[in-house]
Design a protein around this motif. Sequence first.
Motif, mmCIF file in Angstrom:
data_model
loop_
_atom_site.group_PDB
_atom_site.id
_atom_site.type_symbol
_atom_site.label_atom_id
_atom_site.label_comp_id
_atom_site.label_asym_id
_atom_site.label_seq_id
_atom_site.Cartn_x
_atom_site.Cartn_y
_atom_site.Cartn_z
ATOM 1 N N GLN A 1 -5.478 -6.207 5.802
ATOM 2 C CA GLN A 1 -6.645 -6.520 4.679
ATOM 3 C C GLN A 1 -5.780 -6.817 3.194
ATOM 4 O O GLN A 1 -5.942 -7.508 2.621
ATOM 5 N N SER A 2 -4.878 -5.951 3.204
ATOM 6 C CA SER A 2 -3.599 -5.932 2.153
ATOM 7 C C SER A 2 -3.085 -7.088 1.933
ATOM 8 O O SER A 2 -2.559 -7.779 0.997
ATOM 9 N N GLN B 1 -6.422 2.653 11.675
ATOM 10 C CA GLN B 1 -7.220 2.311 10.623
ATOM 11 C C GLN B 1 -5.801 1.787 9.568
ATOM 12 O O GLN B 1 -6.125 0.815 8.878
ATOM 13 N N TRP B 2 -4.667 2.135 9.769
ATOM 14 C CA TRP B 2 -3.571 1.999 8.993
ATOM 15 C C TRP B 2 -3.323 0.384 9.304
ATOM 16 O O TRP B 2 -3.064 -0.346 8.238
ATOM 17 N N ASP C 1 -5.790 -1.818 7.634
ATOM 18 C CA ASP C 1 -5.739 -1.605 6.272
ATOM 19 C C ASP C 1 -4.582 -2.685 5.758
ATOM 20 O O ASP C 1 -4.619 -3.237 4.609
ATOM 21 N N MET D 1 0.845 -1.101 0.027
ATOM 22 C CA MET D 1 0.078 0.157 -0.032
ATOM 23 C C MET D 1 0.838 1.212 -0.169
ATOM 24 O O MET D 1 2.168 1.244 0.300
#
Length: 540
Positions: free
Chosen positions: A147-148, A140-141, A144, A125
């Motif tokens: 999820q990546s 949130q990072w 994320d 990302m």
Amino acid sequence: MMSQLKDTLYVLFGSRTGNAKSVAVLAHEYALSLGYEALLLDMQEMDYSQVKIIKNLLVIVSTHGEGEPPVQAEGFYEFLHSDAMDSVKAQFAVLGLGDSSYRYFCQTGEDIHKRLEELGSHPVMEHAKCDIDFEETAKQWVLDVFQSLDGQLKKVNPPNKEGFTFELKIDGEQHSAYKAELLEKKLLTSETSSKKVLHVSLSLKNSGIDYLPGDAIGVYGTNSRALVDELLTVLNFDKAYPVPQKETTRLLKDVLINDYELTLVTPLVIKKYAEIVQVEALNQLVQDDKALESYSSEKDIMDLVLDYPGHITVEQFLSVLRKLSQRLYSVSSSKSAVNDQADIVVKVIENNGGSRVRNGVCSSYLWNRLDEGDMVPVTLETIAKFRLPDNDDAPVIMVGAGTGIAPFRGFLQERRARGAKGVNWLIFGERNSESDFLYKDELMSFQKDGTLQQLSTAFSRDQKEKRYVSHLIEENGREILEWIEKGAVTYVCGSKDQLAVTVRSSFIKAIAKHKQMNESDALTYFEGLKGAKKYQEEVY
């Protein structure tokens, strides 16, 4: 070994205050709860060569000052950018933590992200950035990132979230301020000066704060009630509007006084505000990086809402603002001389422009709203890279202008208390000798008792042609280099945009002239001084 590396996620952090570490700990514990194999590594303790063989990497790193890595990340940063690194084949993500009021916001994280790509690594990302109110963005990072990574990194254990809470574990000691008694405040400039510079003494009795000369004291100020009242009127907000927080509800006026940044505005804040109010002129401003930087350097939140009025709710307005942060001031004392006390030097910020005076949040707090005997919330900011030499026989050259004299008063107090035999040279600049010669009497005393062997001054407005510290360096270049060849360490403290730049340039000119080098070789010599810690800066 290779299969272990392929399936292991390395979470690497470089943290100055503990914030980056708290995000790294969360990412590491979350990885384990999901069933991944994960290792947590501190940049200042790891074997740098490990990076060459890591296959899965998360980097969380803060930025110090003007885009520099914090001391805790310096070694890793330099190794990563060295010729010794020719290849890193990892999938990675980088989170940078910083302060958007600085020009090179999160620069260290950006540099590491770019370098990893150059070395052949693949980002899962884009490089992410966190401002001083980093908590929600950082969490949130982390979500994320995983999820990546889902499907790209093998889970080696069954998921187990028992006992795991998805929250940042911020070191309470780092985030609790000590209430220091204000022992003394007095003007160091005279009434005829064009500015106000304060000497402030704070009691650290029973605080546990053990500073060294070169460190900084962080002061938590509050916004002026008058400024908040004016802002509430302009925005047509009710001062008693309830603002829900984690375990309580507070009044809007109280929240604005104590929690949010109002006396400065950053490009990021302006962009957030622009997205909400959708004013055409403001939308044009945010498209012009140069104009945006110029506006943010001169204006504050009140200017923003006056210059670009638009519909905004209380909740939206608070979402735009940055959390109110401490202001750092170099310690101007040595505990060896003043015991359980810390002195700081504060320039009172009073910027006149248009119909308003823009005051600095902390300097106006200390000057206008506190009396001797009041309590001041403070913390210690350790500046390990700005230290007197361990060898008391080493010569010391100190270069400062304005409030940049602060750490050097502490250096001189410390060297006198230690009975250091090394000679000391202070090169100091200000506007006028009669009104702005900060700590003049003390410096004369240091000279009289033999602590300060040389004092060179440049007062820019005492004569028709302005003279600055940089002129003194060029004029005394030969002697400065002689001191350096005898083992002197040079320290520079002052403005990053003015003093630091001109002093560096003057040093390089002096090296070229007196060592008969071309500009390129003189620059290499200068960089060698920096690399050997013989030239140290603390700029703001």
